[in-house]
Design a protein around this motif. Structure first.
Motif, PDB file in Angstrom:
ATOM      1  N   UNK A   1      11.290  30.176  78.970  1.00  0.00           N
ATOM      2  CA  UNK A   1      11.220  31.527  78.378  1.00  0.00           C
ATOM      3  C   UNK A   1       9.849  31.846  77.817  1.00  0.00           C
ATOM      4  N   UNK A   2       8.888  30.953  78.050  1.00  0.00           N
ATOM      5  CA  UNK A   2       7.620  31.041  77.321  1.00  0.00           C
ATOM      6  C   UNK A   2       6.815  32.301  77.664  1.00  0.00           C
ATOM      7  N   UNK A   3       7.003  32.841  78.863  1.00  0.00           N
ATOM      8  CA  UNK A   3       6.203  34.010  79.230  1.00  0.00           C
ATOM      9  C   UNK A   3       6.559  35.239  78.380  1.00  0.00           C
ATOM     10  N   UNK A   4       7.813  35.317  77.931  1.00  0.00           N
ATOM     11  CA  UNK A   4       8.228  36.455  77.088  1.00  0.00           C
ATOM     12  C   UNK A   4       8.126  36.136  75.599  1.00  0.00           C
ATOM     13  N   UNK A   5       8.072  34.847  75.291  1.00  0.00           N
ATOM     14  CA  UNK A   5       8.204  34.433  73.886  1.00  0.00           C
ATOM     15  C   UNK A   5       7.068  34.963  73.014  1.00  0.00           C
ATOM     16  N   UNK A   6       5.877  35.085  73.588  1.00  0.00           N
ATOM     17  CA  UNK A   6       4.725  35.518  72.794  1.00  0.00           C
ATOM     18  C   UNK A   6       4.877  36.938  72.277  1.00  0.00           C
ATOM     19  N   UNK A   7       5.223  37.858  73.183  1.00  0.00           N
ATOM     20  CA  UNK A   7       5.395  39.266  72.772  1.00  0.00           C
ATOM     21  C   UNK A   7       6.512  39.382  71.758  1.00  0.00           C
ATOM     22  N   UNK A   8       7.590  38.618  71.987  1.00  0.00           N
ATOM     23  CA  UNK A   8       8.729  38.677  71.058  1.00  0.00           C
ATOM     24  C   UNK A   8       8.316  38.178  69.674  1.00  0.00           C
ATOM     25  N   UNK A   9       7.477  37.145  69.659  1.00  0.00           N
ATOM     26  CA  UNK A   9       7.041  36.585  68.369  1.00  0.00           C
ATOM     27  C   UNK A   9       6.186  37.595  67.603  1.00  0.00           C
ATOM     28  N   UNK A  10       5.253  38.229  68.307  1.00  0.00           N
ATOM     29  CA  UNK A  10       4.410  39.234  67.649  1.00  0.00           C
ATOM     30  C   UNK A  10       5.258  40.402  67.134  1.00  0.00           C
ATOM     31  N   UNK A  11       6.275  40.778  67.915  1.00  0.00           N
ATOM     32  CA  UNK A  11       7.161  41.868  67.487  1.00  0.00           C
ATOM     33  C   UNK A  11       7.935  41.460  66.231  1.00  0.00           C
ATOM     34  N   UNK A  12       8.336  40.198  66.161  1.00  0.00           N
ATOM     35  CA  UNK A  12       9.085  39.726  64.986  1.00  0.00           C
ATOM     36  C   UNK A  12       8.194  39.739  63.738  1.00  0.00           C
ATOM     37  N   UNK A  13       6.929  39.373  63.914  1.00  0.00           N
ATOM     38  CA  UNK A  13       6.000  39.407  62.766  1.00  0.00           C
ATOM     39  C   UNK A  13       5.842  40.855  62.284  1.00  0.00           C
ATOM     40  N   UNK A  14       5.686  41.763  63.235  1.00  0.00           N
ATOM     41  CA  UNK A  14       5.525  43.171  62.855  1.00  0.00           C
ATOM     42  C   UNK A  14       6.768  43.707  62.176  1.00  0.00           C
ATOM     43  N   UNK A  15       7.942  43.322  62.719  1.00  0.00           N
ATOM     44  CA  UNK A  15       9.205  43.800  62.135  1.00  0.00           C
ATOM     45  C   UNK A  15       9.371  43.291  60.702  1.00  0.00           C
ATOM     46  N   UNK A  16       8.763  42.135  60.416  1.00  0.00           N
ATOM     47  CA  UNK A  16       8.831  41.580  59.049  1.00  0.00           C
ATOM     48  C   UNK A  16       7.813  42.255  58.125  1.00  0.00           C
ATOM     49  N   UNK A  17       7.017  43.170  58.679  1.00  0.00           N
ATOM     50  CA  UNK A  17       6.030  43.869  57.850  1.00  0.00           C
ATOM     51  C   UNK A  17       4.672  43.200  57.851  1.00  0.00           C
ATOM     52  N   UNK A  18       4.484  42.204  58.710  1.00  0.00           N
ATOM     53  CA  UNK A  18       3.190  41.524  58.802  1.00  0.00           C
ATOM     54  C   UNK A  18       3.096  40.357  57.829  1.00  0.00           C
ATOM     55  N   UNK A  19       2.123  39.494  58.088  1.00  0.00           N
ATOM     56  CA  UNK A  19       1.921  38.287  57.262  1.00  0.00           C
ATOM     57  C   UNK A  19       1.092  38.655  56.028  1.00  0.00           C
ATOM     58  N   UNK A  20       1.548  38.201  54.865  1.00  0.00           N
ATOM     59  CA  UNK A  20       0.797  38.476  53.625  1.00  0.00           C
ATOM     60  C   UNK A  20      -0.376  37.514  53.468  1.00  0.00           C
ATOM     61  N   UNK A  21      -0.094  36.214  53.541  1.00  0.00           N
ATOM     62  CA  UNK A  21      -1.162  35.215  53.409  1.00  0.00           C
ATOM     63  C   UNK A  21      -1.019  34.210  54.541  1.00  0.00           C
ATOM     64  N   UNK A  22      -2.052  34.066  55.329  1.00  0.00           N
ATOM     65  CA  UNK A  22      -2.056  33.124  56.447  1.00  0.00           C
ATOM     66  C   UNK A  22      -2.960  31.949  56.090  1.00  0.00           C
ATOM     67  N   UNK A  23      -2.385  30.759  56.031  1.00  0.00           N
ATOM     68  CA  UNK A  23      -3.203  29.565  55.820  1.00  0.00           C
ATOM     69  C   UNK A  23      -3.683  29.082  57.194  1.00  0.00           C
ATOM     70  N   UNK A  24      -4.911  28.600  57.256  1.00  0.00           N
ATOM     71  CA  UNK A  24      -5.495  28.139  58.522  1.00  0.00           C
ATOM     72  C   UNK A  24      -6.234  26.822  58.319  1.00  0.00           C
TER      73      UNK A  24
END
Ligand code: GLP
Length: 243
Positions: free
Chosen positions: A109-132
């Motif tokens: 399912x990896x070809x679709x998983x990326x877009x779905x993941x980005x959509x889930x982040x957006x639906x959550x309102x975006x990341x507040x603090x990203x550690x790297x």
């Protein structure tokens, strides 16, 4: 704007991260944390766990999105990033497991998983603090040199250097290290409201110099941070030694 903080040791860096995130959660109980694997954030996670316990901060509504995952590795494998995030973040902090997401590295399912993941982040309102953390070649997440600075979450091939660096987690046997991954793109990471990049040790010095003072280039993926409105780079003296 990139702010540089040079600290005496990892513990000090961990305290800065913990203070920032604990204050965020106190203000916003369902804060969205961007999570990373690797050794660099471990002290910061421990400091955050200690702070939320000491200050009785309710973390049960906190949401999380990990940066990346190996492709084709069973999520139950102890070195999968799903297992790593569970062990190093979800359990010590007492987060609600269902609210913490890791990209799905299932090859079917990896070809679709990326877009779905980005959509889930957006639906959550975006990341507040990203550690790297940062790779010795300047990669963030698994965005290896050459990655588009506008990229979204997608499948990537791991470089030989990264597979060698990560062989230590697979009994030192590079043949066990997956060849591919799914990673948030640099464009995804740049949408987080605050980035906190941690780097310690001489082997990160060149990557930090390129990140902070080099030209903005896909050849040094972390150099994209120069374009971010709120990026904090926390380093020790050794990692800062080429600045
Ligand atoms: C891996 C991870 C990165 C991490 C890097 C550096 O490649 N995908 O997110 O930043 O390792 O790891 P360390 O912090 O152990 O040096």
């Amino acid at each position: 704007m990139t702010e540089i903080i040079i600290v005496d040791n990892e513990a000090k860096a961990g305290e800065i991260y913990a203070r920032c995130v604990a204050d965020l959660i106190a203000r916003k109980p369902d804060a969205v944390l961007g999570l990373a694997t690797g050794s660099s954030p471990l002290t910061a996670y421990k400091a955050l766990a200690a702070t939320v316990k000491a200050e009785h901060i309710d973390v049960s509504h906190v949401r999380g999105f990990a940066l990346d995952e190996y492709a084709g590795l069973d999520p139950a494998h102890p070195e999968s990033y799903r297992s790593t995030i569970t062990r190093t973040v979800v359990e010590p902090l007492g987060l609600t497991p269902e609210l913490v997401h890791v990209p799905n590295g299932n090859l079917d399912t990896i070809m679709d998983a990326g877009c779905e993941y980005d959509a889930a982040i957006e639906a959550a309102g975006g990341v507040d603090v990203q550690i790297l953390g940062i790779g010795t070649d300047g990669h963030i997440g698994f965005n290896e040199p050459g990655s588009s600075l506008a990229s979204g979450t997608r499948i990537k091939t791991l470089t030989q250097q990264t597979r060698e660096d990560n062989a230590r987690f697979f009994d030192g046997d590079i043949s066990q290290v997956p060849t591919h991954c799914i990673t948030q793109g640099i464009g995804t990471i740049m949408k987080a409201r605050h980035l906190i990049l941690l780097a310690f040790g001489e082997n990160k010095a060149e990557a930090i110099a390129q990140t902070v003072e080099g030209g903005i280039s896909a050849l040094w993926p972390a150099s994209a941070l120069q374009l971010h409105p709120h990026a904090t780079v926390i380093v020790d003296d050794a990692a800062a030694s080429r600045l």
